[in-house]
Design an enzyme around this catalytic site. Structure first.
Site, mmCIF file in Angstrom:
data_model
loop_
_atom_site.group_PDB
_atom_site.id
_atom_site.type_symbol
_atom_site.label_atom_id
_atom_site.label_comp_id
_atom_site.label_asym_id
_atom_site.label_seq_id
_atom_site.Cartn_x
_atom_site.Cartn_y
_atom_site.Cartn_z
ATOM 1 N N GLU C 139 0.820 -1.205 0.000
ATOM 2 C CA GLU C 139 0.000 0.000 0.000
ATOM 3 C C GLU C 139 0.859 1.262 0.000
ATOM 4 O OE1 GLU C 139 -3.642 -0.098 -0.331
ATOM 5 O OE2 GLU C 139 -2.557 -1.839 -1.099
ATOM 6 N N LEU C 195 -4.012 -0.765 7.737
ATOM 7 C CA LEU C 195 -4.324 -0.252 6.405
ATOM 8 C C LEU C 195 -5.445 0.763 6.416
ATOM 9 C CD1 LEU C 195 -4.135 -3.632 4.457
ATOM 10 C CD2 LEU C 195 -2.339 -1.905 4.624
ATOM 11 N N ASN C 227 -5.997 4.880 2.937
ATOM 12 C CA ASN C 227 -7.050 4.044 3.500
ATOM 13 C C ASN C 227 -7.512 2.944 2.576
ATOM 14 O OD1 ASN C 227 -8.088 4.384 6.129
ATOM 15 N ND2 ASN C 227 -8.556 6.511 5.609
ATOM 16 N N CYS C 228 -7.521 1.725 3.114
ATOM 17 C CA CYS C 228 -8.206 0.627 2.447
ATOM 18 C C CYS C 228 -9.520 0.421 3.167
ATOM 19 C CB CYS C 228 -7.395 -0.652 2.547
ATOM 20 S SG CYS C 228 -5.982 -0.662 1.491
ATOM 21 N N VAL C 229 -10.467 1.298 2.965
ATOM 22 C CA VAL C 229 -11.794 1.066 3.532
ATOM 23 C C VAL C 229 -12.796 1.143 2.397
ATOM 24 C CG1 VAL C 229 -11.292 1.868 5.859
ATOM 25 C CG2 VAL C 229 -12.000 3.503 4.123
#
Lengths: 352, 76, 414
Positions: C139, C195, C227-229
């Site tokens: 990431e 993350l 952000n991995c949301v």
């Protein structure tokens, strides 16, 4: 010739022309063609043909919903294979609670089990609205049968839109809010709406939240009674048990008052002393023996045996038949005030 | 009504035939009864049998009043 | 300490000989850009550069971040001096899914209506990393590569004349005595590690929040996303660069409001930490002597609690609030929308139900790692239909229910 639609109509024993409260326990049965309000539907909407009318006793369905719904589905299933109807219409039930519950339960079941669009109609205060509005479309109706034509003119176009899978909106199509959330595009972006809303708040102007907090109108469970043998108990009923002659003239439906009645020297209710004022169920059994609705005889026995500390000298009665939530709340508050003053710790409230 | 009585601090049990309505209106201690026209009775039974049934239900209601609960509870 | 934002309105992007701004066209030497990105980070195995224009029959998959190309001019500090911005252009990074949360951008059709990036000229970077990297490193590579590309593209404008310049002087809110309501902005950032990271002035926002931050820093890109949301309600770097709440408040400053300042706050992982943060944030809003506060959000679920704590704290301090949130009301809209609620939250702006499903018709060109399609949040095992159409929740679309309020979508009761 425009498209024709075939519908199945569901009515309680009363609107189906079978009888009043004395027939409220009849199991569901299916008749060909329209009955009662069905005639009006066909008259108002010539493109509609009522293939069959399902008639049920509203007590029968409200008391044993699971069994009754199974029976109703097995009656309807053969009709939904060949010459499948386009729509099921139930009611309208206006303010009738048990009728409303039956209509809601049937609509929900045929939608899920038979994949058939369904619509019913009720007055917004009908207790069935809270139970079923999420699961089925309930057209808004007036309080009583005087509004039958308007109810039909509301229900049927809504139902046909559902058949044609057209988009429907509560205001435009006259149905009660289902408590579902749906996305729409607003004229302005969220950030701008937020600033506008805050300015309205700051300036004391009206504003409408876009997400009302979920209402959990619940009372905290009161702590348990430590020992009933030392507690003071009061009896309250919404089942309409009143002294013979109904001295306070409590309304049989949509009660506008509650009554306060002495229990002094009374060991049990009897057909000679008391009766029901409730107009929503068959009064035969309650009038024969009012203890069947408010069990004074057994409570007195338990009091004599010492299982109940003492009994408050009055009981309170109203009729919970299409009574508005607002009124019920008001009566509850007024009764509670008197009970607290008398040191009552426990209440048995009976409903029919 | 039942909710407002509980709000005043009095412990209440709601004995009723149609439990879902009680759940909707916010009853906390709920005892299901026999049928709408005769919640505390059964006209098909003899007077003695019927009264015994009634007594059972009232005793269940008293038991519910003495039971600690955290949330809406149906005393089957 | 005035900030000048110089905009270069771009109307087209093309591949060509030299990477440059030519009038209103951005020309990109594809090979050269790929090479400079690759040489900037040894952990990159391959970079593919593509373009996607509004109206193209193009679907971009597994989007991680969207960045507006910007660069500082004359070596000035962030928040001061001059910044060049390629308006109408973005850099879109996509890569293999590591967090199950990457999103979709459709350049046309019903999906396009739900993302702001169907209306921008997008330079799409498909980034493949060397084997053996941890998810965090993966990431990081993608994030830094996106930022590098954005800077490289913006730097083509250094010698050019901007279309428009905005000037932002510092605000001394107390200098002008005002009868207008003083409004503070409470800016919630997702900052939970795992993350779920946001960077403030280059530092992970896990530490150091809540704090005040000058609007000039925010306008100059102080916040970047890592952000991995869920795609719908993660605030991409582009959203932070163009924060619509901040813009709207500055627009109204000295007109209908007096802008009091920004409190940046976090959404930590434990209830105790949430309570502490909310308390500190409320104290900062009080220190700004605000009469009212706007609260934006990132993410859903446990951040609902952070937002409700803030609302309760501010309302109890006598500061009326309006808060932006999205909803997760189920596909049919029948479930409860938020994980938390407080009776004081009487003024909410709902930016939409993220669970509502949408059918995305097949598009001619797919960009991004297509094989990871079924792993997008908001997608189902059977999301991809035989005809190439895709049935997903709005959750899967980048920016669809943006909680900074960039979209016009809202939710109502039916």
């Amino acid at each position: 010739m425009s498209t024709r639609y075939t519908i199945i109509h569901c009515l309680n024993q009363f609107f189906g022309g079978i009888g009043g409260e004395e027939q409220a326990n009849i199991p569901p049965c299916l008749f060909p063609g329209p009955k009662g309000p069905g005639m009006l539907i066909q008259k108002e909407f010539p493109e509609i043909e009522i293939a069959a009318t399902l008639i049920f006793g509203d007590n029968y369905v409200a008391e044993n919903p699971e069994t009754a719904i199974r029976e109703i589905l097995s009656l309807l299933t053969p009709h939904c294979t060949e010459n499948r109807p386009d729509l099921l219409v139930a009611g309208p039930a206006f303010t009738a609670g048990r009728y409303g519950i039956a209509c809601g339960a049937i609509c929900e079941a045929v939608q899920e089990e038979l994949d058939l669009p369904a619509v019913t109609g009720m007055y917004p205060n009908n207790p069935a609205v809270e139970l079923y509005r999420q699961h089925t479309f309930i057209a808004r109706t007036s309080e009583n049968v005087m509004g039958m034509t308007d109810a039909i003119r509301n229900m049927i176009p809504l139902g046909l839109k559902l058949v044609r899978q057209e988009e429907v909106w509560p205001e435009k199509d006259g149905y009660l809010l289902q408590g579902r959330r749906k996305n729409i595009f607003a004229p302005e972006a969220g950030a701008k709406r937020a600033v506008t809303m805050l300015l309205a708040r700051m300036n004391g102007e009206p504003f409408t939240t876009e997400y009302p907090m979920p209402v959990f109108d619940r009372a905290e469970p009161a702590p348990p009674i430590e020992d009933m043998r030392r507690a003071r108990l009061a009896l309250v009923t919404s089942g309409g048990i009143v002294p013979k002659g109904n001295p306070d003239r409590i309304e049989a439906a949509s009660a506008q008052r509650f009554g306060t009645y002495s229990l002094e020297g009374l060991h049990a209710f009897s057909a000679q002393t008391h009766q029901t004022a409730h107009g929503g169920y068959d009064p035969t059994y309650a009038n024969e023996d009012p203890n069947r609705v408010l069990p004074l005889d057994v409570v007195r026995e338990l009091e004599a045996e010492g299982a109940i500390g003492s009994l408050h000298e009055y009981y309170y009665a109203t009729v919970g038949n299409a009574t508005s939530v607002e009124n019920a709340r008001k009566y509850g508050q007024q009764i509670a005030k008197v009970l607290v003053a008398d040191g009552v710790q426990a209440v048995i409230l009976t409903s029919t | 009504m039942v909710k407002e009585i509980e709000r005043s601090g009095i412990t209440a049990v709601h004995a009723c035939s149609i439990v879902p309505i009680s759940l909707t209106v916010g009853g906390n201690r709920i005892v299901p009864t026999i049928a709408i026209p005769h919640p505390f009775g059964n006209p098909d039974k003899s007077f003695e049998e019927e009264k015994a049934l009634r007594r059972q239900l009232v005793e269940k209601a008293l038991q519910a009043l003495q039971t600690p609960i955290e949330e809406q509870t149906v005393f089957e | 300490m005035t900030l000048k934002l110089a905009y270069f309105k771009i109307n087209d992007i093309v591949f060509g000989q030299e990477t440059a701004v030519d009038g209103s066209t951005l020309v990109i030497n594809r090979k050269a850009l790929e090479n400079s990105l690759k040489s900037a980070d040894k952990r990159i195995n391959a970079v593919g550069v593509h373009t996607a224009r509004p109206g193209d029959s193009t679907r971009i998959l597994c989007v991680k971040d969207v960045i507006e190309p910007r660069c500082k001019v004359n070596g000035t500090e962030i928040g001061t001096g001059r910044t060049h911005i390629l308006k109408n252009v973005t850099v879109v990074t996509c890569g293999k899914i590591v967090g199950f949360q990457e999103g979709i951008i459709d350049m046309t059709g019903p999906g396009g209506a739900h993302t702001p990036f169907s209306g921008t000229l997008n330079v799409v970077l498909e980034i493949k990393v060397v084997p053996g990297l941890s998810p965090h490193e993966h990431e990081e590579v993608v994030r830094l590569t996106g930022l590098t590309a954005a800077t490289l593209l913006a730097e083509t404008s250094i010698k050019e004349n901007p279309t428009r310049v905005e000037t932002y002087p510092p605000i001394d809110a107390f200098a002008v005595p005002s009868s207008l309501p003083r409004i503070a902005y409470v800016y919630m950032l997702l900052s939970q590690g795992l993350l779920h990271d946001t960077y403030v002035l280059g530092k992970n926002a896990k530490q150091g929040l809540p704090r005040l931050l000058a609007h000039t820093l925010l306008l100059d890109g102080a916040i970047t996303s890592g952000n991995c949301v869920s795609a719908c309600d993660k605030n991409t770097t582009y959203h932070h660069q163009n924060n619509p709440v901040l813009r709207e408040l500055l627009l109204q400053h000295h007109k209908r409001i007096s802008f009091a300042g920004v409190v940046l706050t976090n959404e930590p992982v434990s209830l105790d930490a949430k309570k502490t943060s909310a308390q500190q944030a409320v104290e900062l809003v009080r220190a700004l002597k605000a009469d009212g506060a706007l609260i934006s959000k990132e993410g859903f679920g446990n951040p609902d609690t952070d937002q409700m704590l803030l609302i309760r704290g501010l309302e109890e301090a006598g500061i009326p609030t309006v808060a932006l949130t999205d909803e997760y009301a189920g596909t049919n809209g029948g479930s409860q929308s938020l994980a938390d609620a407080t009776p004081q939250a009487i003024a909410m702006v709902s930016v939409g139900n993220a669970n509502e499903r949408i059918l995305l018709p097949p598009l001619e060109r797919l960009l991004g790692p297509i094989s990871d399609l079924s792993k997008l949040a908001g997608a189902y095992p059977h999301s991809l239909h035989d005809d190439g159409s895709l049935e997903v929740e709005l959750q899967a679309i980048i920016g669809a229910t943006n909680e900074l309020g960039l979209q016009t979508l809202r939710c109502r009761e039916v």
